[in-house]
Design a protein around this motif. Sequence first.
Motif, PDB file in Angstrom:
ATOM      1  N   TRP A 145       0.867  -1.233   0.106  1.00 15.61           N
ATOM      2  CA  TRP A 145      -0.043   0.097  -0.035  1.00 15.61           C
ATOM      3  C   TRP A 145       0.780   1.272   0.012  1.00 15.61           C
ATOM      4  O   TRP A 145       1.909   1.326   0.730  1.00 15.61           O
ATOM      5  N   GLY A 146       0.319   2.210  -0.584  1.00  8.52           N
ATOM      6  CA  GLY A 146       1.192   3.562  -0.846  1.00  8.52           C
ATOM      7  C   GLY A 146       0.447   4.637  -0.301  1.00  8.52           C
ATOM      8  O   GLY A 146      -0.999   4.817  -0.774  1.00  8.52           O
ATOM      9  N   LEU A 147       0.983   5.563   0.499  1.00 10.08           N
ATOM     10  CA  LEU A 147       0.402   6.654   0.940  1.00 10.08           C
ATOM     11  C   LEU A 147       1.076   7.878   0.415  1.00 10.08           C
ATOM     12  O   LEU A 147       2.395   7.989   0.639  1.00 10.08           O
ATOM     13  N   ILE A 148       0.436   8.708  -0.500  1.00 14.14           N
ATOM     14  CA  ILE A 148       1.115   9.889  -1.037  1.00 14.14           C
ATOM     15  C   ILE A 148       0.737  11.079  -0.426  1.00 14.14           C
ATOM     16  O   ILE A 148      -0.569  11.309  -0.173  1.00 14.14           O
ATOM     17  N   SER A 171       9.261   3.859 -10.694  1.00 16.67           N
ATOM     18  CA  SER A 171       8.627   4.538 -11.688  1.00 16.67           C
ATOM     19  C   SER A 171       7.167   4.998 -10.991  1.00 16.67           C
ATOM     20  O   SER A 171       6.914   6.072 -11.715  1.00 16.67           O
ATOM     21  N   PHE A 172       6.617   4.377 -10.253  1.00 18.28           N
ATOM     22  CA  PHE A 172       5.355   4.895  -9.750  1.00 18.28           C
ATOM     23  C   PHE A 172       5.566   6.296  -8.877  1.00 18.28           C
ATOM     24  O   PHE A 172       4.683   7.300  -9.295  1.00 18.28           O
ATOM     25  N   SER A 174       5.085  12.491  -9.119  1.00 19.68           N
ATOM     26  CA  SER A 174       6.089  13.380  -8.686  1.00 19.68           C
ATOM     27  C   SER A 174       6.347  13.248  -7.358  1.00 19.68           C
ATOM     28  O   SER A 174       5.976  14.392  -6.683  1.00 19.68           O
ATOM     29  N   CYS A 175       6.361  12.361  -6.695  1.00 16.82           N
ATOM     30  CA  CYS A 175       6.727  12.047  -5.381  1.00 16.82           C
ATOM     31  C   CYS A 175       8.149  11.440  -5.246  1.00 16.82           C
ATOM     32  O   CYS A 175       8.615  10.731  -5.899  1.00 16.82           O
ATOM     33  N   LYS A 176       8.514  11.389  -3.960  1.00 19.43           N
ATOM     34  CA  LYS A 176       9.673  10.864  -3.441  1.00 19.43           C
ATOM     35  C   LYS A 176       9.463   9.775  -2.511  1.00 19.43           C
ATOM     36  O   LYS A 176       8.573  10.159  -1.451  1.00 19.43           O
TER      37      LYS A 176
END
Lengths: 385, 78
Positions: free
Chosen positions: A135-138, A157-158, A163-165
Amino acid sequence: MLTPYSANELFEWLLAEDDFLLLDVRNEADFGRFKVEGPHEIDTSNIPYFDFMEEEEASVAKVPRTKKVRVVCAKEGSAMYVGEILEANGFEDVGYLKEGIVAWGNMLSPRKVDAGSDGHELWQFTRPGKGSLSWGLISEGELTIFDPSRNLDFYQSFAKAHSCKITQTFETHLQADYISGSRFLAEAVGSKVFANSGDFMGASFDYTPVKDGEILPSSSNGPQIEVIHTPGHTPGSTCYQIGGKYLISGDTVFLVSLGRPDLGGKAVEWAGMLFDTMTLKIKTMPADLKILPGHYIEWSEAKEDFLFTDALGEVISANASIYDIDTVESFTEFIKSNIRKQPDVYAEIRKVNAGWLNPEDDEQSTMDLGKNECAASAYAAQQAS
Amino acid sequence: MTDYTADQVLDCKGLNCPLPVIKTKKAIDAMDSGQILKMVATDPGSKNDITAWTARTGHELLSGGETDEGYVYFIKKK
């Protein structure tokens, strides 16, 4: 023309219920151990490539000419070989899976779960070849990943596309069924690793130990991450509550069943811990908390838009036969009746995840292939079916 | 694993499937019944493939295993 297709393309066709024959040309043993699965039934045929070599005409005759053919093999060479034979026999729409079943095993597919008014986004990364979810939280240009797999290219690449780090990764526990990407991401992009020392004590890499009840930031003003120690599947198993709304539940709570506590060889002791976690922690959490589990067993668990998430209250009702168990003795009996052998490779994977073992990339790929066996009640379900 | 005296040795090191099996078939086809082929490969996939291919064709897999040389197979032509 023989055309290559990627694992991601294959997954998109499976989601869309595209009509094609999936022709798996690996030997029967490899096919039997691990095959392509999706949310809908797949028209699959297993004809080993050496059958085409030995008896071309009879093997070709087994392949229907009414639909397109998508060939799968171990690496890609045999799929190209069979694809060329089919083309020479007049088949018009034939494709082969680039990099073979390994590519399918590693493939991750992103789906957006939610976006908050403050601009944060929550993403599900499905790994259909494993039946696992990360799971990813931006938030504010920073990406926190929970339980990343070793497909670093995907996460990088995601992050670039959004545009996040990648700033931090959280481990819900020391995984036994797949190789974690946390320490490799830390090396590649400098992200910080958070993990419970109950599982990671003695690990060969740097990590920040998490403490029960601790609140950590996702970014300076992003949703908060609350650490909840939920021992049972492993002694250091930990859930992470995001913004009071979501629970990254690792291998503790699945949409179907709980994470089996017998993988460490101390089934009775760990079943006791899991019973306490279930009764004193999970069941006391808000019923509308959305569960984001570390695995699924069957595609039928997926909800709308192929998302594997549901409200805790729903999960508890759907698994009432487990959650209604009210004594540790009966719970331990339930666990014992579901114990089955774990794959031999799990012991090695644990060592890789603690950083004690550093196999070559190819070997890691092989170790990492195959579906998970983490749920407590899968065995019984299989026996019944 | 047991070693046998081979009538012919086939080096498939560095080759990926389907080549080790294709070359093995070609070599076996040119041999006489009862003769023994030693095949050496580096592709771990050859293990299950050679086992399944010999079972299918009826040639006898006398022994097979991982050695310092690679994956070594002794196959007796039927």
